[in-house]
Design a protein around this motif. Structure first.
Motif, PDB file in Angstrom:
ATOM      1  N   ARG A   1       0.824  -1.206   0.000  1.00  0.00           N
ATOM      2  CA  ARG A   1       0.000   0.000   0.000  1.00  0.00           C
ATOM      3  C   ARG A   1       0.860   1.259   0.000  1.00  0.00           C
ATOM      4  O   ARG A   1       0.560   2.235  -0.693  1.00  0.00           O
ATOM      5  CB  ARG A   1      -0.900  -0.013   1.239  1.00  0.00           C
ATOM      6  CG  ARG A   1      -1.838   1.177   1.388  1.00  0.00           C
ATOM      7  CD  ARG A   1      -2.970   1.110   0.403  1.00  0.00           C
ATOM      8  NE  ARG A   1      -2.878   2.157  -0.603  1.00  0.00           N
ATOM      9  CZ  ARG A   1      -3.735   2.290  -1.600  1.00  0.00           C
ATOM     10  NH1 ARG A   1      -4.748   1.448  -1.725  1.00  0.00           N
ATOM     11  NH2 ARG A   1      -3.591   3.258  -2.476  1.00  0.00           N
TER      12      ARG A   1
ATOM     13  N   LEU B   1       2.294   1.734  -3.478  1.00  0.00           N
ATOM     14  CA  LEU B   1       1.248   2.182  -4.400  1.00  0.00           C
ATOM     15  C   LEU B   1       0.911   3.650  -4.164  1.00  0.00           C
ATOM     16  O   LEU B   1       0.762   4.424  -5.126  1.00  0.00           O
ATOM     17  CB  LEU B   1      -0.003   1.316  -4.228  1.00  0.00           C
ATOM     18  CG  LEU B   1      -1.192   1.640  -5.141  1.00  0.00           C
ATOM     19  CD1 LEU B   1      -0.792   1.560  -6.613  1.00  0.00           C
ATOM     20  CD2 LEU B   1      -2.355   0.694  -4.849  1.00  0.00           C
ATOM     21  N   ASP B   2       0.797   4.065  -2.917  1.00  0.00           N
ATOM     22  CA  ASP B   2       0.502   5.469  -2.605  1.00  0.00           C
ATOM     23  C   ASP B   2       1.608   6.386  -3.136  1.00  0.00           C
ATOM     24  O   ASP B   2       1.334   7.459  -3.690  1.00  0.00           O
ATOM     25  CB  ASP B   2       0.349   5.665  -1.098  1.00  0.00           C
ATOM     26  CG  ASP B   2      -0.962   5.103  -0.572  1.00  0.00           C
ATOM     27  OD1 ASP B   2      -1.882   4.903  -1.376  1.00  0.00           O
ATOM     28  OD2 ASP B   2      -1.048   4.864   0.650  1.00  0.00           O
TER      29      ASP B   2
ATOM     30  N   ALA C   1      -2.364  -1.310 -11.167  1.00  0.00           N
ATOM     31  CA  ALA C   1      -2.787  -1.112  -9.784  1.00  0.00           C
ATOM     32  C   ALA C   1      -3.165   0.341  -9.524  1.00  0.00           C
ATOM     33  O   ALA C   1      -4.122   0.624  -8.792  1.00  0.00           O
ATOM     34  CB  ALA C   1      -1.672  -1.555  -8.836  1.00  0.00           C
TER      35      ALA C   1
ATOM     36  N   GLU D   1      -6.630   0.907 -11.056  1.00  0.00           N
ATOM     37  CA  GLU D   1      -7.689   0.306 -10.245  1.00  0.00           C
ATOM     38  C   GLU D   1      -7.953   1.127  -8.989  1.00  0.00           C
ATOM     39  O   GLU D   1      -9.104   1.258  -8.552  1.00  0.00           O
ATOM     40  CB  GLU D   1      -7.319  -1.133  -9.887  1.00  0.00           C
ATOM     41  CG  GLU D   1      -7.344  -2.072 -11.092  1.00  0.00           C
ATOM     42  CD  GLU D   1      -6.784  -3.449 -10.779  1.00  0.00           C
ATOM     43  OE1 GLU D   1      -6.206  -3.618  -9.674  1.00  0.00           O
ATOM     44  OE2 GLU D   1      -6.922  -4.357 -11.625  1.00  0.00           O
ATOM     45  N   ASP D   2      -6.891   1.703  -8.399  1.00  0.00           N
ATOM     46  CA  ASP D   2      -7.045   2.443  -7.153  1.00  0.00           C
ATOM     47  C   ASP D   2      -7.590   3.851  -7.380  1.00  0.00           C
ATOM     48  O   ASP D   2      -8.476   4.304  -6.652  1.00  0.00           O
ATOM     49  CB  ASP D   2      -5.697   2.527  -6.430  1.00  0.00           C
ATOM     50  CG  ASP D   2      -5.840   3.010  -5.005  1.00  0.00           C
ATOM     51  OD1 ASP D   2      -6.208   2.202  -4.143  1.00  0.00           O
ATOM     52  OD2 ASP D   2      -5.587   4.199  -4.749  1.00  0.00           O
TER      53      ASP D   2
ATOM     54  N   SER E   1     -11.802   2.176  -8.608  1.00  0.00           N
ATOM     55  CA  SER E   1     -12.368   2.088  -7.263  1.00  0.00           C
ATOM     56  C   SER E   1     -13.264   3.274  -6.930  1.00  0.00           C
ATOM     57  O   SER E   1     -14.080   3.207  -6.001  1.00  0.00           O
ATOM     58  CB  SER E   1     -11.256   1.976  -6.219  1.00  0.00           C
ATOM     59  OG  SER E   1     -10.549   3.204  -6.094  1.00  0.00           O
ATOM     60  N   ARG E   2     -13.123   4.363  -7.663  1.00  0.00           N
ATOM     61  CA  ARG E   2     -13.950   5.545  -7.395  1.00  0.00           C
ATOM     62  C   ARG E   2     -15.275   5.524  -8.145  1.00  0.00           C
ATOM     63  O   ARG E   2     -16.120   6.380  -7.920  1.00  0.00           O
ATOM     64  CB  ARG E   2     -13.177   6.823  -7.750  1.00  0.00           C
ATOM     65  CG  ARG E   2     -11.939   7.017  -6.910  1.00  0.00           C
ATOM     66  CD  ARG E   2     -11.309   8.361  -7.143  1.00  0.00           C
ATOM     67  NE  ARG E   2      -9.986   8.427  -6.552  1.00  0.00           N
ATOM     68  CZ  ARG E   2      -9.224   9.506  -6.524  1.00  0.00           C
ATOM     69  NH1 ARG E   2      -9.671  10.631  -7.048  1.00  0.00           N
ATOM     70  NH2 ARG E   2      -8.023   9.483  -5.981  1.00  0.00           N
TER      71      ARG E   2
END
Length: 234
Positions: A35, A38-39, A81, A84-85, A89-90
């Motif tokens: 995480r 990814l951030d 990824a 998707e994030d 995902s939104r």
């Protein structure tokens, strides 16, 4: 206690405090580390773009190649990824339910949808990564526009036709789609002004300004659509 003994006692206490071991740093779990990477990747791509070399990416993320590859074996896997994030995902299934609600008018639906859509989507990372992707390999922008074509645009065309009193059966024409993208692009431009050009929205001190801009554009779009698409033209 003598003066000398008192000093020895205090010094001993000082030594004991100084030599006390520092608390051990908690080791990140696999999920937390992934995480974190990814951030950092989202922040990096939003600031610098996605069309860069891996050595610059790992340096910007503050991780080694080995660690990055452990969680994301390829750059494409990392970009997937990020998509998707930040994008997938939104997406809210409630938006589709809203646009399918037969108790609301087309104007009510479009206003409610675009106000929530802009609040959810028009963020720094979303807008900038989408633009950067369009300027490079389209890996993210193509997937996002496919999502719009599949789940959003047909519903918006349907509601536009309802407002114009037109048949809902025929396939959307290119003219209708381009006219709709004028509305959609105009609302997305609010985010571009803020996050690409660094321009403040007019009357930014009014918390309702953005909502009013969206409502004005929808009203203008529907009014123009009625003129353009009720004459039998495609």
């Amino acid at each position: 206690m003598s003066f000398t003994q008192d000093r020895i006692s205090k010094n001993s206490a000082t030594v004991e405090v100084a030599e006390a071991p520092a608390p051990a740093r908690r080791r990140m779990s696999t999920t937390e580390r992934k995480r974190q990477i990814l951030d950092r990747a989202i922040q990096y791509f939003a600031k610098h773009g996605i069309d860069g070399q891996l050595r610059n990416l790992t340096k910007g993320l503050g991780v080694t190649h080995t660690l990055l590859y452990h969680y994301f074996p390829t750059k494409d896997a990392l970009i997937k990824a990020v998509y998707e994030d930040v994008f997938e995902s939104r997406w809210k299934p409630e938006w589709e339910l809203l646009l399918d609600d037969k108790t609301l008018s087309p104007e009510e639906k479009l206003n409610a949808f675009y106000i929530d859509y802009s609040n959810t989507v028009l963020t720094y990372d979303f807008v900038r990564i989408l633009i950067f992707s369009g300027l490079s390999d389209h890996s993210i922008s193509d997937r996002f526009f496919e999502l719009l074509r599949d789940r959003l645009l047909p519903r918006l065309i349907r509601e536009t036709r309802k407002h114009c009193g037109r048949s809902l059966r025929s396939k959307p024409s290119q003219r209708e789609l381009e006219f709709l993208m004028g509305l959609h692009g105009g609302i997305f431009y609010i985010g571009m002004r803020r996050w690409i050009y660094g321009q403040a929205i007019y009357d930014a001190g009014n918390p309702n300004t953005e909502q009013e801009i969206i409502q004005d554009r929808i009203s203008s779009y529907l009014h123009s659509a009625k003129i353009l698409f009720t004459t039998g033209k495609k």
